[in-house]
Every structure is written in C-alpha cells, then in structure tokens.
Scaffold this motif. Structure first.
Motif, short mmCIF file in Angstrom:
data_model
loop_
_atom_site.label_atom_id
_atom_site.label_comp_id
_atom_site.label_asym_id
_atom_site.label_seq_id
_atom_site.Cartn_x
_atom_site.Cartn_y
_atom_site.Cartn_z
N VAL A 113 0.86 -1.20 0.00
CA VAL A 113 0.00 0.00 0.00
C VAL A 113 0.89 1.24 0.00
O VAL A 113 1.67 1.46 0.94
N PRO A 114 0.80 2.09 -1.05
CA PRO A 114 1.52 3.37 -1.02
C PRO A 114 0.65 4.43 -0.30
O PRO A 114 -0.54 4.57 -0.59
N VAL A 115 1.25 5.15 0.63
CA VAL A 115 0.53 6.16 1.44
C VAL A 115 1.20 7.52 1.25
O VAL A 115 2.43 7.62 1.29
N ILE A 116 0.38 8.52 0.99
CA ILE A 116 0.88 9.91 0.92
C ILE A 116 0.73 10.55 2.30
O ILE A 116 -0.39 10.69 2.81
N LEU A 117 1.88 10.90 2.92
CA LEU A 117 1.87 11.46 4.29
C LEU A 117 1.40 12.91 4.27
O LEU A 117 1.72 13.68 3.37
N GLU A 118 0.66 13.28 5.29
CA GLU A 118 0.17 14.65 5.45
C GLU A 118 0.72 15.27 6.74
O GLU A 118 1.16 14.55 7.64
N PRO A 119 0.70 16.63 6.83
CA PRO A 119 1.17 17.27 8.08
C PRO A 119 0.25 16.91 9.24
O PRO A 119 -0.96 16.75 9.09
N THR A 120 0.84 16.77 10.41
CA THR A 120 0.08 16.47 11.63
C THR A 120 -0.81 17.66 11.98
O THR A 120 -0.38 18.82 11.94
N ASP A 121 -2.05 17.38 12.33
CA ASP A 121 -3.00 18.42 12.73
C ASP A 121 -2.65 18.90 14.15
O ASP A 121 -2.77 18.14 15.12
N ARG A 122 -2.22 20.15 14.22
CA ARG A 122 -1.81 20.70 15.52
C ARG A 122 -2.73 21.83 15.98
O ARG A 122 -2.36 22.65 16.82
N SER A 123 -3.92 21.87 15.45
CA SER A 123 -4.84 22.94 15.85
C SER A 123 -5.20 22.84 17.33
O SER A 123 -5.47 23.83 17.99
#
Length: 978
Positions: A113-123
């Motif tokens: 499975v290829p996964v595109i990483l996203e920025p961590t939600d720090r709200s």
C-alpha cells in the motif's frame, strides 16, 4: 530573613521563571510553526512481527490508501517496523506529502500500500496555548494586584505550572529545546494536580500544624511516583507505543482523580463554612471547579482511560472547560465585596452585554493593529504582531478603565456613590486625630452624604467603662440644646448598648416613647433623632465595647432611611469607632508625651545642675551623655564628647584604672584618681562606675560619676601639714625647755674658761668654738620656742605694700652687698588686709634672705616683687633667678629642721631649717595660702594669698582666728601651678 523580604524574593524569582517560561513557550511555538511533522493518521501499536493498526480514523491518509484496523505493518519502504519509533523515523525521512510504501499482512494475505503522508493536525495545540495564556494572564493579574493576599502566591505557581503544561509541546525535532519542552510537560503534569488539591485542602486555613504539613506532603507523592515512572520508561524500559499509551493513561487518570477530590473538598468546605465572605468565595470555587472537572472527567478522562472513541470536537470542548478554574480562583482571591458579586446576578444580562461589548472593542482594536503591522511591516513577522498587541494593550488600558467606571456608575449609581463615599470617608477619618474636629467632620459628612436633617455624635467617657455618653458634635440640632440636655447620660440610658448584639435602635416617633424613663423621654424628645447606631471596637481577648453612638433623623424630604443606607452606616460605624478611639488614644498619648517631656526635662535639669561630672557609656564604650559639670571639669564641650569612644577622650594614665574597674561586674569606686586635662592642668577626682540597667535589669551601658576633689585634697594636705607642725611644735616646746638650762651652763663655763685661758694659744680657739656652738644651739632652741609658742600678737588693718617696703629697707644693705637687684611691681590701690605687721615682716624677710642666698654666687641676680588684687585675696609673688629647688626637696621645704644650707657658700650662714616652717605657720595664722614653683637653674617663685579685710558691717573676728580648713598644702599647690 523576614517574612515580607522572603515574599518579595519569592516574587522576584517567580518573575524570572515566568519570563523564562514565556521565552521558551514562544520559541516552542515558532519551532512548531516552522516544522511540519508527517503522519499517516494511524495509531500503531507493537504486535507480533510488526506494528498493528489499532485505530484508523476515517479520511486519514492511511485510510484513503486502503489501510484498515487490524492490518499488520511489516515494512515501510522495505525497512522493518517492529517498533513505533522505527516507523516514525521513516516518516521523518519521507517528509510531508511524500510517498511511503507499506508492506502489510491482512490476515494471511500480503499487501503493498503506497501512502501519501500529510502534516500532523496541531490545531488542538493552539487551543491549549490559549488556555495557557489565560492561566498566565490571570495569575499575573492576581499576583500584581494582590500578591500579599492569602494563597495568591500559591495560586500563581499553579497558574505558572499550568501554563507550562498547556503551552509546551514537543514537535518531533527532539533538539535541546524540544527535550526541554518534553521534560517540562512531564514535570508540570506531575505537579499541577497536586498544587490544585493542595490549594483546595489549605484554602482559608492559616494553621501550620505538623499533621497538616504531613498531609500536604502526602499529596505530592503520587505526582512524584508518576514522574518517576516517566523517567524510568525513558531511561530503562523499551520505548513501545503501548507503554507510552499506558503512561499517558496514568497521567490523565491522576489528573482527573485529583481534580475530582479537589471538587469534593471544596464542596464540603463550602457546606461547613460559617464565614459569609469565605462561604461566598468557596461557592465560586466549588461551582467553577465542578464546571471544569465534570466535562473534563466525563467527556475526556474516562473515555481515554477506557480506550473509547470520543468525537474530536467534544474532547476539545471538554479540555477547554479547564479555563474556568483560573477564572473562578481569581475571583475568590481578589476578594471582591459580596454586594458586588450579588450585583452581577442582579444586573445579569445588561452588565454582561456591556462588558462583552467592551471586550469586543478591545479585540477589534487589537486585530486592526495586527493587520496594519502585517500589511505595512511584513519583515517584522511574528515579532511585529506581538509588539502591536502589547502596544495596543498599554494604550487601551486607561480607555478601558474609564469605560468600565462609567458602566459601573450607570448600572448601580447609588451603590457606586456609596462605595466611593465609604473609601473617601475612611481615608478622611484616618487622617484626623483631634476629637472635636473629627466629631464635626463626621456629622457634616453624614449629613451631606445621606441628606439627613439632624445628625449627632455621642462619645463614651474616656474611663474605659463605655457607660456614660456626652454630645460631642451635632448638625441640625437647636443651638440651645446643650442648655436643656444633660451633659452626660445615665447608666441606664438607651444609648448604652452594652453587649447587646443589635445593630441599631429605631424610634418611629421620638416624641412618644412611653417605654422609657421620664428623663430619657425628655432627652429623646429634645434630640428628635430616629436612628441610633453604636460604633463598636474590639480588643484582642476582650469583648467589643461601644465607644460612640451616631444619631440620625429623617431625610430632608421627611423620609426614613433605606436598608441600603443602614448597611452603609453599619459599615461606617466600625471606621468611626476606630477613628474616635484613635483620637482618644492620641490625646492620651499627647498628655503622656507632655508629662514624659516634663519629667525628662526635670531629670535632665537635675543632672545638669548637680556639681558632679556625669557621663554615660553604651555597650561599646561610646559616650551617650555628658553633663555641664563634665564640660567645666574636663574642659571639653558636650558636642565634642558625645559619640566618641572613652578611650579617645581620656589619657592612658586615667584609662588603665578605669577599665580595670569598668570591666568587672557591679558598682566600683575609685578614690583620688589623677586626671590630666587636655589643657595641661591636673585634677584629682573620685570616680564611681555603675551599670546602666533597664526596667528588666538588662545592661545597656554604664554611668560614670566624677567628683572633682582637687580643692578638698589640697585642704586635707594643708590640714595634715598643720597637724604635723602642731605635733612637732609641742615636742619642740618640751625639748627646748629641757635643753636651754644645760646650754646656759655650758656657755657660762666656756666663757669663764675662755677668760682664764685667753693667752693659751692652744685652748683659746677651742673654747671659742665651744662658745659659738652653744650660741648656735641656743639660737635653734629659741627658734623652736618661737615655732611652738602661741602668739598673742594683735592683728590690725595693714597695707601689704607698706609692709613690703619697710622690710626691704631692713635688708637693703645686704642685697646691695650681694649684688642683687630688686624689681618691684606693686599695685597702687591695693586693698588692705587684716594681720600682724611684725609676723608678716618675718615671713617676707625669710623669703627675701632665702632668695638672696640662692643667688649668692658672686654674679648677683634679680628678685621680682609683684602685688595685685585677684578679687577675694591680695596676692604677693616673690620670684628670684637663683639656682632653684630640686624636685625631690620641694615636698619637704616646710618640714622643721630641713635645710639645704648644711655647706653654706661664702657670705651665707648655716641654716636651722625653721625659717619656712615658721613662715608657713604665720601664713596659716593669717588665713592665707602659700605656694611654691621652682625650676632648677631658672629660679623660684613663692606666691602668698591673704584675704582682703572684711567690710565694717561684717564680723572681723571671723577673720582673726586662723582656719586650718582653709590652708593649702604647698605640695598640692606646686602640683597645680606646675
């Protein structure tokens, strides 16, 4: 270290720590803003052969790529992922928006499975930082406004630790700053719940018993254990995701448990409190704690401990509810008056809307200034934004205060005016200490504030009983009321509140008070006052007593006072009572000060007037006082003595015996101590040294008394000399009578033999010598008889100059032969003396012949004669330029038979040693004094003082008899004149 100083030092240390926390928080925020941590959105936990997907949130990057709960991750980018840190490192290498290839096992089927990483939600972190800012701002406000209030310091430490807990976030970079933030969060998480529970347990309780201290220590033990587990996990245990989760659960459970316990403690203390103000504070603390703890525990802590899913929005709302804690705490610690607290509920929505509008305007200005800085000065970035916010806050503060004051005045004008009146009135009362002026000020201020037509102040008698009252000041009462009104009330008067608990007495119609005694009815009718309020003061260990009573009538419009007016008066009554008591105390203090100053002046006058030198020393031997007699005796002004050490003032010859006695305990006396003055003179003094003690017999120094006995010592010496001469005279008289007869026989036979042997050249010279020696022995015996014989010479008024001139004519030839010059300086108008001319001639003749013999070396010399009037005496000085007298002989020159003429030079005769002794006796007989000064090789000076002849109205007999007590020892006279 004093408590106040310790508090200030603590405040300074907390300020430094606060600045450090703010700096680290800002740096942490900037670092988090510049670094984006990649994530796939899955909660991975360690499993067999890889990482197991425990939770895969919908719409997360992994969920969109096809990862489902229960999948086992074997490799990421063909690297083994047996532990969560290995996967995190691989995500860090891939970066945000990068592709990472997962090798999964779903059941027994392998998947790629290829996964595109996203920025961590720090709200969520920003919301927590908002809570941290609220904690710090409210804590700083309380510390700066009421840092001396009970528990204010504790509350600020709680806010500071909470600020660290909610503002510090580790970003994943794990540099030095990140590690500081990581350990700061762990330490704050262990400390903050314990501080909260400690505050709940000790709020309002000032006791510091050993049992309570032990209980407080137990509160902090679970937090220490939790922090120890975190350290152990980092340093020794395997860093697994499951371990991290369990430690987080322990931390959240510990936090929730302590919050719940604190809420229960607040609730029980609120139910048990009987103090109105403390009960009101605990009410706010209880409600605020419940409002924060219940949502946090129910919606976040319990589900987290149970590993249950909770919507993110709901969890964030539960966390944000914790902000109510500092708000309610600040409200209680600042201690607003309870009527102001009730006012919020009374005015409710209107006041809240006005306050909200004010806050909206403020934040609108802040947003506008931030936008201007961001648009016009983009290079400043975040620092320009912070500077704009701070500048706006500083500028807006006075505007906000003015608007807030107008809102208060608009919504509750009457109470606001009352509050201002109370503050202003209390300040005025504390500044007045004169009782009549204070009483007039009270009635004038009350009449102006409450608009009442009649006011009176009755002050209790200043005897401590508080039973009798007299009218001190009034407003609106008739001018002649003091004529008809008794000066003092009876002990059964209605003004005597005594120990009754009633706050005031109300008479609806003062003209019809049938329940009072006739005299009291008449007084109440004359006063025509409807309200009487006691002004009570309390003393420690004693019941409160009524020190004054305030009487008031109706308003100028004829209305009775309202309940709010009576509440204000009840508040003012305590201030007025304290002010009147202070004025009475001040009056008594002034009387005591006047009496003290009078006694002090009286005592100082005694010390200054006594003819004994007195000075005091402190414990360091520095002079603290120096009386007038010491100034005269020691010839040293008081200003030059006070403050200096005694060792700097007195010579070493005096200090040695002084310190030897002073360093010994008790009182000591030193007799006939020689005191060399700074002028070169020498005095003799008796000294007494005693410790200076307080009423509690504590030594604070020493007191020294010095009595000048120089004249007394001189008189004692002269008396001793006179007694010695008297004894010698009695002995000489007996010896002379016994010796005269054999001398006469020897002289007769020697002369007879001399006649018969006149032609015998061998015996004639011998007999001649025998005859001469018998004549000499007879001359000595006659001198002894003259020395011891009581004279019956008649005294008469004499001119000393005339006696001196007549004596000079008798030895004029001898002086010229010896080439001696006489220099006479005689005062023309010399007062007359009372004495015997023949005996005075004998004295002068002896002194002149001794002076001639002292200069009989062939070269001649000068004899100087001086007479003058020194006020009480006539003085004669006879000086020569002869060889002088050796110092070792000076103290013996008046002794009988002492002579230095045992080997006379040519032209001198051998002395008998009786001339000066006889002269000394004659001077004493004339109530005079004789003194000698001599320097070897320079000359000798004899000084004779004779009292002036008394006036005819005085009894001359008092001057005729010699007084031994007035004689001066020639040895002491020589010492003084030297």
């Amino acid at each position: 270290m004093g408590k106040a100083l310790q508090t200030r030092v603590t405040a300074v240390v907390l300020a430094i720590v606060t600045l450090l926390v703010c700096a680290l928080g800002i740096a942490n925020f900037l670092q988090e803003s510049s670094y984006e941590a990649p994530t796939d959105g899955v909660w991975w936990i360690e499993g067999t052969g890889g990482l197991l997907a425990e939770r895969v949130p919908a719409n997360s990057p992994a969920h969109r790529a096809g990862v489902r709960e229960g999948d086992l991750l074997v490799t990421a980018n063909k690297r083994n992922t047996l532990a969560a840190p290995a996967l995190q490192r691989e995500m860090g290498h891939t970066g945000t928006w990068g592709h990472i290839n997962y090798s999964l096992m779903r059941g027994k089927a392998p998947l790629e499975v290829p996964v595109i990483l996203e920025p961590t939600d720090r709200s969520r972190n920003q919301g927590l930082r908002l809570i941290a800012l609220a904690y710090l701002a409210i804590g700083m406000y309380v510390l700066l406004r009421r840092w001396t209030a009970p528990k204010a310091m504790h509350f600020y430490v709680f806010c500071l630790v909470s600020g660290v807990l909610y503002s510090f976030r580790y970003t994943g970079v794990f540099d030095t700053l990140d590690w500081i933030c990581y350990w700061g969060v762990l330490a704050a998480g262990a400390l903050q719940p314990a501080l909260f529970l400690h505050f709940a347990v000790s709020f309002g309780d000032m006791t510091q018993s050993l049992r309570r201290k032990a209980l407080v220590a137990l509160i902090y033990i679970p937090g220490a254990v939790e922090f120890g587990l975190q350290i152990e996990a980092i340093t020794r245990w395997s860093a697994t995701e499951r371990l991290k989760h369990r430690l987080d659960q322990i931390g959240v459970g510990y936090l929730a448990l302590y919050y719940v316990i604190a809420a229960v403690v607040f609730w029980f203390r609120y139910r048990a409190s009987d103090k109105p103000l403390e009960r009101q504070q605990l009410k706010w603390l209880t409600r605020g704690t419940q409002l924060s703890v219940i949502p946090f525990t129910a919606l976040y802590a319990i589900p987290y401990l149970a590993d249950a899913d909770v919507p993110v929005a709901l969890a964030r709302a539960a966390g944000f509810a914790l902000i109510f804690l500092p708000l309610t705490f600040a409200w209680a610690i600042v201690r607003y008056r309870l009527m102001d607290t009730d006012l919020i509920f009374k005015r409710g929505v209107t006041y809240t809307l006005a306050t909200a509008a004010l806050i909206g305007v403020y934040f609108g200005v802040v947003a506008l200034s931030a936008e201007v800085v961001h648009t016009r000065l983009p290079s400043l970035r975040i620092w320009g934004l912070l500077a704009g916010i701070i500048a706006t806050a500083l500028i807006f503060e006075p505007i906000k205060a003015a608007i807030q004051a107008r809102v208060d005045r608009l919504f509750d004008r009457k109470r606001y005016d009352y509050r201002e009146t109370l503050i202003e009135f209390s300040r005025g009362l504390s500044s007045q200490t004169d009782l009549p002026t204070l009483s007039r000020s009270i009635v004038e201020r009350l009449s102006q504030t409450l608009l009442v037509s009649r006011v009176a102040v009755f002050v209790a008698s200043d005897d401590g009983t508080g039973r009798d009252f007299s009218l001190a000041a009034s407003h609106g009462l008739p001018d002649n009321i003091l004529v008809d009104l008794p000066t003092q009330t009876s002990r059964d008067s209605f003004l005597n509140f005594g120990l009754l608990s009633q706050d005031h007495i109300f008479f609806e119609n003062p003209q019809q008070l049938l329940h009072l005694e006739p005299a009291e009815q008449r007084m109440a009718s004359l006063l025509d006052l409807n309200y009487y309020l006691p002004c009570r003061v309390s003393r420690q260990g004693h019941a409160s007593r009524t020190i004054a009573v305030i009487g008031l009538g109706r308003t100028q419009e004829g209305d009775f006072l309202s309940s709010e007016d009576m509440e204000l008066l009840s508040s003012l009554a305590g201030y007025i009572g304290i002010a009147i008591q202070n004025a009475q105390l001040f009056s008594r203090l002034e009387q005591q000060i006047t009496e003290f100053e009078r006694l002090k002046e009286f005592n100082e006058n005694i010390v200054e007037s006594i003819k004994v030198g007195i000075f005091t020393l402190d414990l360091n031997n520095a002079v603290e006082s120096w009386n007038a007699e010491m100034e005269v005796m020691y010839a040293l002004p008081r200003a030059d003595a006070i403050g200096r050490n005694v060792a700097e003032l007195f010579p070493s010859t005096f200090l040695e015996p002084f310190f030897e006695a002073h360093n010994q305990p008790g009182t000591h006396h030193l007799s006939k101590v020689r005191l060399d003055l700074r002028t070169g003179e020498s005095r003799t003094a008796n000294i007494a040294i005693a410790p200076l003690l307080t009423r509690d017999f504590v030594s604070v120094g020493s007191i020294v008394m010095m009595e000048d006995i120089t004249d007394r010592t001189r008189l004692e010496g002269q008396l001793t000399q006179a007694e010695k001469l008297s004894s010698i005279g009695l002995l000489a008289a007996g010896v002379a009578h016994e010796v005269n007869t054999p001398l006469a026989v020897i002289s007769s036979y020697a002369q007879m033999l001399q006649k018969h042997t006149r032609d015998d050249l061998r015996l004639a010279p011998i007999l001649e010598k025998i005859t001469q020696q018998t004549f000499r022995a007879s001359e000595i015996v006659n001198g002894l008889l003259n020395f011891s014989r009581t004279s019956s010479t008649v005294f008469a008024s004499l001119d000393l100059n005339a006696v001196l001139r007549e004596t000079l004519t008798l030895i004029d030839h001898q002086l010229r032969t010896a080439r001696v010059t006489v220099d006479a300086d005689l005062q023309a108008t010399l007062p007359r003396i009372y004495g015997s001319q023949g005996k005075l001639q004998q004295v002068i003749l002896n002194l002149l012949l001794n002076a001639k013999d002292a200069m009989n070396d062939g070269a001649g010399g000068t004899i100087r004669l001086v007479t003058y009037d020194n006020g009480n005496d006539v003085t004669l000085r006879i000086s020569d330029t002869g060889s002088g007298i050796d110092p070792e002989h000076l103290h013996r020159i008046y002794d009988p038979f002492f002579t230095t003429k045992n080997a006379p030079r040519q032209g001198q005769h051998k002395g008998t040693g009786l001339g000066l002794s006889v002269s000394y006796g004659i001077v004493q007989e004339h109530n005079g004094r004789i003194a000698v000064e001599s320097t070897v090789g320079v000359g000798t000076t004899f000084t004779l003082d004779f009292p002036i002849e008394p006036s005819p109205k005085d009894d001359p007999s008092a001057q005729r008899e010699p007084s031994k007590s007035q004689a001066i020892d020639p040895i002491e006279a020589r010492t003084v004149n030297a």
